[in-house]
Design a protein around this motif. Sequence first.
Motif, PDB file in Angstrom:
ATOM      1  N   ARG A 106     -44.599  46.689   8.743  1.00 54.64           N
ATOM      2  CA  ARG A 106     -43.859  47.751   9.416  1.00 54.64           C
ATOM      3  C   ARG A 106     -42.352  47.584   9.227  1.00 54.64           C
ATOM      4  O   ARG A 106     -41.634  48.554   8.963  1.00 54.64           O
ATOM      5  N   ARG A 158     -45.543  36.221  15.695  1.00 58.30           N
ATOM      6  CA  ARG A 158     -46.266  37.390  15.186  1.00 58.30           C
ATOM      7  C   ARG A 158     -45.640  37.978  13.932  1.00 58.30           C
ATOM      8  O   ARG A 158     -45.973  39.097  13.549  1.00 58.30           O
ATOM      9  N   SER A 194     -47.860  39.692  11.198  1.00 65.11           N
ATOM     10  CA  SER A 194     -48.562  40.907  11.605  1.00 65.11           C
ATOM     11  C   SER A 194     -47.657  42.121  11.690  1.00 65.11           C
ATOM     12  O   SER A 194     -48.125  43.255  11.614  1.00 65.11           O
ATOM     13  N   VAL A 195     -46.342  41.900  11.835  1.00 68.63           N
ATOM     14  CA  VAL A 195     -45.418  43.040  11.934  1.00 68.63           C
ATOM     15  C   VAL A 195     -44.578  43.203  10.666  1.00 68.63           C
ATOM     16  O   VAL A 195     -43.785  44.142  10.561  1.00 68.63           O
ATOM     17  N   ARG A 237     -43.836  47.740  16.523  1.00 67.71           N
ATOM     18  CA  ARG A 237     -45.108  48.382  16.822  1.00 67.71           C
ATOM     19  C   ARG A 237     -44.891  49.893  17.011  1.00 67.71           C
ATOM     20  O   ARG A 237     -43.766  50.362  17.172  1.00 67.71           O
ATOM     21  N   LEU A 284     -47.089  43.453  22.295  1.00 75.50           N
ATOM     22  CA  LEU A 284     -47.630  43.740  20.966  1.00 75.50           C
ATOM     23  C   LEU A 284     -49.122  44.055  20.954  1.00 75.50           C
ATOM     24  O   LEU A 284     -49.603  44.703  20.019  1.00 75.50           O
ATOM     25  N   GLU A 285     -49.862  43.621  21.953  1.00 77.40           N
ATOM     26  CA  GLU A 285     -51.308  43.825  21.942  1.00 77.40           C
ATOM     27  C   GLU A 285     -51.762  45.011  22.780  1.00 77.40           C
ATOM     28  O   GLU A 285     -52.927  45.394  22.716  1.00 77.40           O
TER      29      GLU A 285
END
Length: 305
Positions: A267, A260, A263-264, A158, A129-130
Amino acid sequence: MSIREELAHTQLALTAAERKIVQVLLADYPKSGLGTATRLARLAGVSDPTVMRLMIKLGYGKFSDFQTKLLEEVESRLHSPLLMMEAKRPANASEGTALGYFNSVIQSLERTRTQTSSQAYTRAVSMLLETRGKVLLLGGRFSRNVASILASYLAQLRVGVHDMEKLSASDFDVLIDMGKKDLLVVFDYRRYQADVVSFARQAHERGVGILLFTDPWLSPIAEIADQTMVAAIDSDSPFDTSASCVAQIEAVVAHALAVRGPSVRGRIEDIEAIRDANGVTLDAGNDPERGKNPGSRIQSAATKS
């Protein structure tokens, strides 16, 4: 622990000469360990007694004991379905081949669960992811199917996900556009595939990060991987099981959503809205949750469709 793992991660206090031997063994593994002790000593530029002292430190009574274990590992890594047809028989014939096979897969799943730490999953998620550049996924004849499953999941979490599917000669041209910002996620289980290993090594030379999914015997790619995820694949069949491999990548995705999720979330919501607008799933028109806050359906959004 395999001999290669033992050599690469030993905590023993080795002399400079002994470290030279280890370096030679790892540089051309396993070939460098299959000759005589004198040949190994000559390759490392040390004396024969130094080789013997290293073997004793590693827990082997003599050099031949080391080679016996090394040959057993080589044999296990290179087993083909044809060679294994006679050796692989159901452990309990009374329950039938099919049910006996299920039990063997359950055992492999349990070994997979216990052999890899939670820190390894955290590290894998961070890499997936990063990574600021592209994430490319690659596998062999059968393992590319597992790679495609992870690619489908990852594309929901992502941007920049590319499933390379079957590796062709022209796919090596992709290397020209790969660099330090990119990540190669590669699946390589015994019998390890030469073109996959070659692609991974060339990507590594260009500074690409490597996340490897492999078996306990370790693909040669493990030597250059930034993170290695091991799955037990042994089963009561001439063919190794992929069940533990699929379970492991699904565990990675579950871990990613757990740590995470926020953060996702945006999307996933957007992807679900697009699916609803185009009636992608058969139940879209009858979904009782339709019209509500998409966030209430974030769990379903992260599933396969």
